[in-house]
Design a protein around this motif. Structure first.
Motif, short mmCIF file in Angstrom:
data_model
loop_
_atom_site.label_atom_id
_atom_site.label_comp_id
_atom_site.label_asym_id
_atom_site.label_seq_id
_atom_site.Cartn_x
_atom_site.Cartn_y
_atom_site.Cartn_z
N LEU A 1 0.15 3.17 5.14
CA LEU A 1 -0.35 2.23 6.15
C LEU A 1 -0.53 3.01 7.44
O LEU A 1 0.43 3.62 7.94
N VAL B 1 2.81 -6.52 5.24
CA VAL B 1 2.50 -5.35 4.43
C VAL B 1 3.77 -4.56 4.14
O VAL B 1 4.57 -4.28 5.04
N ALA C 1 4.73 -0.96 2.90
CA ALA C 1 4.07 0.33 2.72
C ALA C 1 5.08 1.38 2.29
O ALA C 1 6.22 1.39 2.76
N CYS D 1 0.84 -1.19 0.00
CA CYS D 1 0.00 0.00 0.00
C CYS D 1 0.88 1.24 0.00
O CYS D 1 2.09 1.17 0.19
#
Lengths: 997, 98
Positions: A174, A281, A283, A171
């Motif tokens: 985050l 994740v 980010a 992403c």
């Protein structure tokens, strides 16, 4: 009614359904939306556990992830028993079954509490001192007893039946933490259109808006605003909203580990849902909005059930509609506890008194408390709590000494101030800075692309927090590549603000006292323990931490670290920043092994490799063994045969008629190119330039240090093409070794390397009848001894499919290895098997293969060698090109120690009693009568019963072995000494005539 | 998990795709057989093991399979830069002082 302490009209679950649950076998009723903690408190239950070391009764301290005391076991069924679940995090569901831990026989009467009385024996560092003598007793007596007496929950004893999943995500922004700050940052970033993930550990977003009754944003109640904002975010395509998701680790380059609790809150999750999901994740930017954690006051017996953080009591009231008592006392060193007292008072709870350590604080909350008729005392301390299983009173004294006054209470709400949650920031390797004015560590120097906003950044007040967070969210999006967007910054209409507070022990728990004023509840560390650690010579905060175990429990000192640090600093006579914080490490809160392992367990832990011929072997009833990732047929028992009978029969069949063996797992590498022979010269000890196409050679590969790395038969198919075989286990590393030299040391050589292990199935046909079996199926290859002598290779067809037919032998018999494309492997095997049946051939497995090769003294790299064996040690000098100017290992091999006399050399061993089979790995000595420890001069590397020789045979590495031919040596074993004779390595057909037999 | 830039793929990839292969810029002698014991010791056994900048060999094992060189800071674990095998040791590192 969902509990006597549920206040009508209070809380956010007015329409909620009731849910029944049990705690220690007692049945209670809560409501959906409760945590186990709020449901217990609604029923007036504060006593929920016993402490780790002293078995002191403990209650619920907090309303969140920082909880040190309220750890319970949640049981769904026999296999689903989860220990050490924080009751403040576990959501209630119908039928929830919870048990308290670390008590016997019961929670209210715990025999282990004797250790509270015996506590002088158990003070800081006790295990380094008290139980040191006699030495042997530590292992046999003290440690097991202490481990049994101290402790948390009990591990489940059955395999985890739940499944877990894991996902990777990328992403732009985050946002970690879904309070006002996190939501504002996520809104700002999301409005630009970049990919946003917003995660919060709670079931509902809102953070401290859960309890801040005075907050108003965009004209709404703060918590209601949070729900609306998160609903808006969740509806956006570029936003992923993750509730019940804890960011537990901040790793390099903005790589964050999060764990989502998917179904622990459900009554009957079913098997379709994972229990937890691990999110990994990456980010571009991270916004840290992790808030702050309230600290307790450090005073005598501050651990009695009913004593809790003021903010927690306020959460239980405003969010869950639960009063934590009917007559509460408040002990504080900052303003925030006043808000709790005011809310409780307004809800009809009697507030016996507010005890404020500060001398003359002023402010609207103080005025309001007074206006509500609450007694407010300044400059006073609570020096002691009364009660045992539940707090019954607080004893108040002017902080500089004076008359005591005891006030009856059934709960004490305390607040020493708020500690910014810099855990994730610190894990990101950012450096914290100490703000002397507010006495707190806040983010200082950043190490990664992240930004802290709100309470975790030391920003006070909702208005300032939302402004800061919104701006940071917009900037993070811009830094991640977003174009500017016109958004609507949330407007804060009313907010609360507090900062300051105190660190360390309160009056009455100072250096001159011996009271139990707890700093770390979960590990039972008192203020006195920390002072003692300093007095005993611990200077570094890291040493103090380890000596006292302060902050080392599963809560990792979320409430205790700052107090512990302040007490250590005071005792050391140093300023707090001089002493410094201990390191924050992942995970932020405990993470299950299940979440980390995910699906990678059982058969999915590691790939299983099966050969093309595997189904046939399976149908024949083969027993398999694991060789690396491969399943290999070990032996093929007939009805009534044990392993030995089967192996004996297979070995005899090969030498009498013929045997078929699946050799597909052998590593195979094709070395191709104009400089292929030059490359082979450099990578193997042998000479290759003069090897004619169509011929094979046994090759030895060394490492640069001169030790044997791998071996195998190499066929030269054409001047520029070699078909190299490697050991089964060695294939990947040999390929890596070759690539390494080709790419970095010999890049001038025009060569390509291709792994062809999986491309060719290999069927070894060995034995006097081997040619008769193969010949009828082969086209285009002259199978005569003249045209196809031992150690040669031809390309042609077998059963109509292409083959690379090697004439070679790992048994000492006339032998062939038929390489065919793997897809045809089983079909060709079946055709050869049908031919073989006409001659009485047997299928043989890896065990017979091992015996047959040992009968001939053929070594197995990795069994008869161990990474310290040179070609000379293994009796393979003949395979080293004497005229070669260079090959890998040429210099290493000549090192003084590698050419010294007395090195261990590979020899054969025959037991004096031919029926005795030596144990592989057994040690060898010259004189069995010498004193223990004996001088060991070698060990057995291979040992088998040889039916063909009618006796046992063995290979061994023995110091100066080749000069000991005929000598008698001894193998001492637990049940007696075995006499052996040193022999040559060839036990069968010493002249090698059978290769052409 | 680190991201490592493969100079052949010209992409940053997760560290799981890579494997460390020891210190870089240790030349194998063209006259290996003639090396003295001391020189062989230096070549084979002695490594710099620095605190700070280290020059290493890495292999993009589960990618293009190429060996390349990397400059890494052993204190921060940060990759300063990567470059192809055979290229000279960089005389100046990005981000280093002027």
């Amino acid at each position: 009614m969902s509990g006597a302490f549920r206040i009508p009209g209070a809380g956010r679950f007015k329409q909620a359904k009731t849910a029944r649950f049990s705690f220690d076998g007692q049945s209670y009723t809560g409501i959906e939306g409760d945590t186990l903690a709020s449901a217990l408190l609604a029923n007036g239950v504060h006593l929920v556990g016993r402490s780790f070391k002293y078995h002191r009764p403990r209650g619920i301290l907090s309303a969140g992830a920082e909880e040190p005391n309220a750890l319970v076991e949640i049981k769904r069924d026999a296999a689903r028993k989860t220990p050490n679940v924080r009751a403040t995090v576990q959501e209630l569901y119908e039928g929830l079954d919870a048990q308290s831990q670390n008590r016997w026989p019961s929670l209210s009467f715990d025999l282990g509490a004797v250790s509270d009385v015996a506590s002088p024996l158990l003070s800081a560092g006790f295990y380094y001192k008290t139980f040191m003598w006699p030495k042997a007793a530590w292992k046999s007596l003290y440690e097991p007893k202490i481990r049994a007496a101290a402790g948390l929950g009990v591990s489940p004893d059955k395999p985890d039946p739940d499944h877990y999943s894991s996902r990777y995500a990328h992403c732009d922004v985050l946002v970690l933490g879904g309070g006002a700050a996190g939501i504002a940052a996520a809104l700002a970033a999301a409005e630009t259109g970049v990919r946003v993930i917003l995660a919060d550990e709670q079931a509902e977003f809102g953070g401290s808006l859960r309890f801040e009754s005075g907050a108003k944003i965009d004209g709404q109640d703060g918590f209601a605003w949070a729900q609306a904002a998160v609903a808006k975010l969740a509806a956006m395509d570029n936003v992923r909203v993750l509730p019940r998701t804890t960011a537990f680790g901040y790793y390099a380059q903005n790589f964050i580990g999060l764990v989502e609790r998917v179904s622990d809150h459900l009554k009957a999750p079913g098997h379709d849902l994972a229990r937890e999901r691990l999110w990994q994740v990456r980010a571009k930017r991270v916004v840290l909005a992790s808030g702050a954690i309230e600290r307790h006051m450090v005073f005598a017996d501050n651990d009695r059930p009913g004593i809790m953080l003021a903010g927690a009591a306020r959460t239980y009231l405003n969010h869950y509609g639960v009063a934590v008592g009917r007559n509460v006392g408040v002990y504080t060193a900052n303003d925030s506890a006043y808000a709790a007292a005011i809310d409780l008072k307004k809800a009809g709870v009697n507030v016996a008194a507010i005890v404020d350590l500060r001398d003359n604080p002023t402010g609207p909350v103080i005025d309001e408390a007074r206006a509500l008729g609450i007694e407010v005392n300044f400059g006073r301390a609570v020096i002691r709590a009364g009660g045992k299983l539940r707090v019954s009173s607080m004893t108040v004294q002017p902080k500089n000494g004076g008359g005591e006054r005891t006030i009856a209470v059934d709960a004490i709400l305390m607040s020493a101030g708020w500690t910014p949650s810099v855990h994730l920031f610190s894990q990101s390797r950012g450096k914290v800075a100490f703000n002397d004015e507010t006495k707190r560590f806040v983010p200082g120097t950043y190490a990664q692309d992240c930004v802290s906003v709100g309470a975790c950044n030391g920003t006070d007040g909702l208005s300032a927090t939302v402004d800061e967070a919104y701006a940071a969210g917009a900037k993070a999006a811009k830094d991640a590549g977003a174009k500017a967007a016109k958004g609507n910054k949330p407007k804060v209409d009313a907010s609360e603000s507090w900062s300051r507070g105190m660190l360390g022990a309160a009056p009455g728990a100072g250096p001159d006292t011996t009271v139990k004023a707890f700093v770390d509840f979960q590990n039972d560390v008192t203020a006195k323990d920390i002072r003692q650690a300093v007095h005993e010579g611990m200077r570094s905060i890291e040493h103090v931490k380890r000596f006292t175990t302060n902050g080392m429990a599963t809560d990792q000192g979320k409430t205790s670290n700052m107090h512990g640090l302040a007490i250590a600093a005071e005792t050391l006579g140093k300023a707090i920043p001089e002493v410094g914080l201990t390191t924050f490490r992942a995970p932020y809160t405990p993470v299950t092994f299940g979440a980390i392992v995910s699906h990678a367990r059982g058969p999915l832990f590691d790939p299983t490799r099966r050969t093309a011929i595997h189904p046939w072997a399976e149908a024949q009833g083969a027993v398999f063994e694991d060789v690396g990732q491969w399943k290999r047929a070990w032996y093929f028992p007939k009805a009534g045969e044990d392993m030995h009978a089967a192996v004996d029969r297979e070995c005899v069949a090969v030498r009498k008629t013929a045997g078929l063996f699946d050799a597909s797992t052998l590593g195979k590498i094709e070395v191709v190119g104009p400089d292929a022979a030059k490359f082979m010269e450099l990578l193997y000890t042998n000479p290759w330039e003069k090897l004619e196409p169509g011929r094979c050679r046994y090759g030895i590969m060394l490492r640069e240090d001169g030790f044997i790395y791998d071996d195998g038969v190499v066929g030269r198919l054409a001047p520029d093409r070699f078909h190299v075989t490697t050991t089964t286990g060695g294939a990947p590393r040999v390929m890596n070794h070759m690539e390494d030299y080709l790419q970095t040391e010999f890049p001038h050589l025009n060569v390509w390397l291709t792994s062809i292990t999986e491309q060719w199935a290999v069927i070894a046909v060995q034995g006097p009848k081997s040619r008769d079996i193969i010949a009828p199926l082969v086209e285009g290859i002259d199978m005569s001894d003249e045209a196809l002598p031992h150690m040669s290779v031809r390309e042609g067809k077998i059963c109509g499919v292409p083959t690379r037919l090697f004439r070679m032998s790992f048994t000492g018999e006339r032998g062939f290895e038929v390489n065919v494309p793997a897809d045809y492997g089983q079909a060709v095997w079946e055709a050869l098997w049908a031919e073989g049946q006409k001659h009485g051939a047997a299928a043989y497995g890896t065990e017979a293969m091992h015996v047959l090769r040992a009968e001939k003294g053929y070594i197995i790299v990795g069994q008869d060698t161990d990474g310290t064996v040179t070609p000379n040690d293994a009796g393979l000098d003949w395979a080293v090109g004497k005229k070669k100017a260079d090959f890998v290992g040429i210099r290493g091999m000549a090192r003084p120690d590698l050419v010294a006399k007395g090195r261990k050399q590979l020899v054969g061993l025959k037991t004096k009693d031919p029926k005795v089979v030596l144990e592989e790995g057994a040690q060898i000595v010259e004189d069995p009568k010498q004193a223990i420890p004996m001088k060991m001069i070698g060990h057995v590397t291979s040992s088998y019963w040889s039916e063909n020789c009618g006796r046992s045979i063995a290979l061994a590495l023995v110091a100066g072995g080749r000069e000991r031919m005929g000598e008698t040596l001894y193998v001492p074993m637990p049940d007696g000494v075995i006499e052996v004779e040193v022999t040559g390595m060839v036990f069968f057909d010493e002249t090698g005539g059978r290769l052409n037999g | 998990m680190l991201l490592i830039r493969c100079p052949y793929c010209e992409e940053e990839r997760p560290e799981l795709e890579f494997r460390n292969a020891g210190e870089a810029h240790i030349a194998r002698s063209a006259n290996m057989a003639g090396e003295s014991d001391d020189d062989f010791e230096k070549f084979f056994f002695i490594r710099s093991n620095p605190k700070g900048i280290i020059y290493e060999r890495w292999r993009h094992m589960h990618g293009c399979a190429r060996f390349f060189n990397a400059v890494r800071d052993t204190v921060t674990d940060k990759f300063v830069m990567t470059y192809k095998a055979g290229e000279p040791k960089p005389s100046k590192l990005p981000g280093a002082g002027k």
